[in-house]
Design an enzyme around this catalytic site. Structure first.
Site, mmCIF file in Angstrom:
data_model
loop_
_atom_site.group_PDB
_atom_site.id
_atom_site.type_symbol
_atom_site.label_atom_id
_atom_site.label_comp_id
_atom_site.label_asym_id
_atom_site.label_seq_id
_atom_site.Cartn_x
_atom_site.Cartn_y
_atom_site.Cartn_z
ATOM 1 N N ARG A 18 0.909 -2.147 1.780
ATOM 2 C CA ARG A 18 1.858 -3.221 2.113
ATOM 3 C C ARG A 18 2.436 -3.858 0.847
ATOM 4 O O ARG A 18 3.624 -4.182 0.797
ATOM 5 C CB ARG A 18 1.140 -4.276 2.959
ATOM 6 C CG ARG A 18 2.078 -5.324 3.549
ATOM 7 C CD ARG A 18 1.396 -6.132 4.633
ATOM 8 N NE ARG A 18 2.269 -7.167 5.159
ATOM 9 C CZ ARG A 18 1.999 -8.468 5.135
ATOM 10 N NH1 ARG A 18 0.846 -8.890 4.629
ATOM 11 N NH2 ARG A 18 2.853 -9.341 5.620
ATOM 12 N N HIS B 2 6.480 -4.062 0.200
ATOM 13 C CA HIS B 2 7.127 -5.350 -0.022
ATOM 14 C C HIS B 2 7.715 -5.443 -1.428
ATOM 15 O O HIS B 2 8.675 -6.175 -1.644
ATOM 16 C CB HIS B 2 6.138 -6.487 0.236
ATOM 17 C CG HIS B 2 5.909 -6.757 1.692
ATOM 18 N ND1 HIS B 2 5.870 -8.029 2.227
ATOM 19 C CD2 HIS B 2 5.715 -5.912 2.739
ATOM 20 C CE1 HIS B 2 5.664 -7.946 3.530
ATOM 21 N NE2 HIS B 2 5.562 -6.668 3.870
ATOM 22 N N ASP B 3 7.152 -4.720 -2.359
ATOM 23 C CA ASP B 3 7.735 -4.665 -3.701
ATOM 24 C C ASP B 3 9.046 -3.891 -3.670
ATOM 25 O O ASP B 3 10.073 -4.353 -4.163
ATOM 26 C CB ASP B 3 6.754 -3.997 -4.664
ATOM 27 C CG ASP B 3 7.263 -3.977 -6.096
ATOM 28 O OD1 ASP B 3 7.911 -4.971 -6.515
ATOM 29 O OD2 ASP B 3 7.017 -2.988 -6.806
ATOM 30 N N ASP C 154 9.716 -2.452 -8.697
ATOM 31 C CA ASP C 154 9.651 -2.907 -10.095
ATOM 32 C C ASP C 154 8.448 -3.793 -10.389
ATOM 33 O O ASP C 154 8.358 -4.395 -11.458
ATOM 34 C CB ASP C 154 10.938 -3.639 -10.476
ATOM 35 C CG ASP C 154 11.144 -4.924 -9.677
ATOM 36 O OD1 ASP C 154 10.383 -5.166 -8.706
ATOM 37 O OD2 ASP C 154 12.074 -5.692 -10.014
ATOM 38 N N HIS D 198 1.936 1.359 9.868
ATOM 39 C CA HIS D 198 1.309 0.397 10.775
ATOM 40 C C HIS D 198 0.067 0.958 11.446
ATOM 41 O O HIS D 198 -0.576 0.266 12.233
ATOM 42 C CB HIS D 198 2.311 -0.054 11.845
ATOM 43 C CG HIS D 198 3.376 -0.963 11.319
ATOM 44 N ND1 HIS D 198 4.466 -1.362 12.071
ATOM 45 C CD2 HIS D 198 3.531 -1.542 10.101
ATOM 46 C CE1 HIS D 198 5.230 -2.149 11.339
ATOM 47 N NE2 HIS D 198 4.684 -2.275 10.146
ATOM 48 N N THR D 199 -0.283 2.180 11.128
ATOM 49 C CA THR D 199 -1.548 2.720 11.636
ATOM 50 C C THR D 199 -2.742 2.081 10.942
ATOM 51 O O THR D 199 -3.881 2.218 11.386
ATOM 52 C CB THR D 199 -1.599 4.255 11.470
ATOM 53 O OG1 THR D 199 -2.709 4.765 12.206
ATOM 54 C CG2 THR D 199 -1.729 4.668 10.022
ATOM 55 N N ASP E 63 -3.186 -1.078 14.592
ATOM 56 C CA ASP E 63 -3.393 0.078 15.482
ATOM 57 C C ASP E 63 -4.762 -0.119 16.133
ATOM 58 O O ASP E 63 -5.776 0.346 15.618
ATOM 59 C CB ASP E 63 -3.344 1.374 14.671
ATOM 60 C CG ASP E 63 -3.541 2.620 15.524
ATOM 61 O OD1 ASP E 63 -3.834 2.473 16.722
ATOM 62 O OD2 ASP E 63 -3.404 3.733 14.991
#
Length: 322
Positions: A66, A70-71, A78, A193-194, A246
């Protein structure tokens, strides 16, 4: 056996792409052998740190994966998500969608270990990309192109550009296409999302006061909705409650996530939205029936996503700019 993705010709020249936060993002040249002479042991060093962390904390794989997502979705991959707020600047990690991010210590530990053997050579962005690959334990393996630089800008205000669990298919497609990613990438990367955990706040909209006609989102299987309601009885009581992303296979990087979508037993509106176009539905069905197809596409999509980079420096540490 997990598929091995060998990308031979992944030396990127200077490319201009569209981006939400900046219409012109320069992608640094990446290659598989970037550290072959300057830090040949970097992958082994990072892999050891990640493996040790996972052995002590089973939440690390989802957390590191995650962090990487999100990076990459803000300013490219970066390492800006790793920067701490300083002075009058609130960094990405303090933006509302990122408050629940954790396992920063894993990347810090990997950076320290790499610095011990190759000081000033490897970027935090590359370390995060490698750690995300190594965190997918039991899933696919892929060669990570390297040579990313670290960004010097990190703003909490830009986290509004991240994907929201309430997104419909049009919003999802727009977000991915702005980053040069396809519908195939969208469906494959959603398979992340697993792994992981979600607080009730991310799916509360589907099980309480869904709209003026339905209390519960009709796209959720009734029995699954009932189980979620028992975990998240109301907005007032559900602040710290939640469940596995999940619920049927929360620690394995397998294809049960896609089977759950077809059974209408997923948490997010954005998960179920993958059934709302013929193309994405066909991909969900493909990945639900073939774990190998999911792993192969996921690996290729991770390589594609992680090539988005517009950094400028090699940080001495990951929490602050030089």
């Amino acid at each position: 056996m997990a598929p091995f993705i060998n990308i031979v010709a992944m030396l990127w020249s200077l490319v201009i792409i569209n981006s939400v936060c900046s219409p012109r993002v320069i992608i640094n040249a990446l290659s598989l052998n970037h550290y072959e002479k300057t830090c040949p042991s970097v992958e082994d060093v990072v892999a050891k740190v990640v493996k040790d962390a996972i052995s002590k904390d089973r939440t690390v794989p989802a957390a590191v994966l995650r962090l990487h997502f999100h990076d990459c979705f803000i300013r490219g991959c970066d390492g800006s998500v790793l920067l701490e707020s300083r002075g009058g600047n609130n960094a990405e990690r303090d933006g509302p969608p990122n408050i629940s991010l954790h396992a920063f210590y894993v990347i810090e530990g990997a950076k320290k270990a790499v610095e011990d053997v190759c000081p000033g050579i490897v970027s935090c962005a590359d370390i995060l990309a490698l750690a995300a690959r190594d965190a997918v334990s039991g899933g696919p393996y892929w060669d990570v192109p390297k040579g990313r630089k670290n960004g010097r800008t990190s703003k909490a205000s830009e986290t509004t550009q991240l994907l929201a669990p309430t997104f419909n298919i049009s919003q999802l497609q727009k977000s991915f296409s702005q980053r040069g990613l396809s519908m195939d990438d969208l469906v494959a990367l959603s398979g992340g999302h697993t792994l992981g955990f979600s607080h009730c706040s991310s799916f509360q909209n589907r099980i309480n006061n869904f709209n003026s006609t339905h209390e519960v989102d009709p796209s959720i299987h009734p029995s699954f909705a009932a189980s979620l309601k028992s975990i998240c009885p109301s907005k007032n009581k559900a602040k710290n409650a939640g469940t596995s992303m999940d619920p049927f296979s929360s620690t394995s990087f397998d294809n049960t996530y896609y089977k759950s979508i077809l059974q209408k037993k997923t948490l997010f509106s954005s998960d179920q939205a993958l059934l709302t176009t013929p193309k994405t539905k066909k991909l969900v069905e493909k990945f639900a029936s073939s774990e190998k197809a999911f792993h192969t596409t996921f690996a290729n999509s991770m390589i594609k996503m992680s090539n988005i980079n517009g950094g400028h420096e090699i940080r001495k540490g990951c929490r602050f700019i030089n």
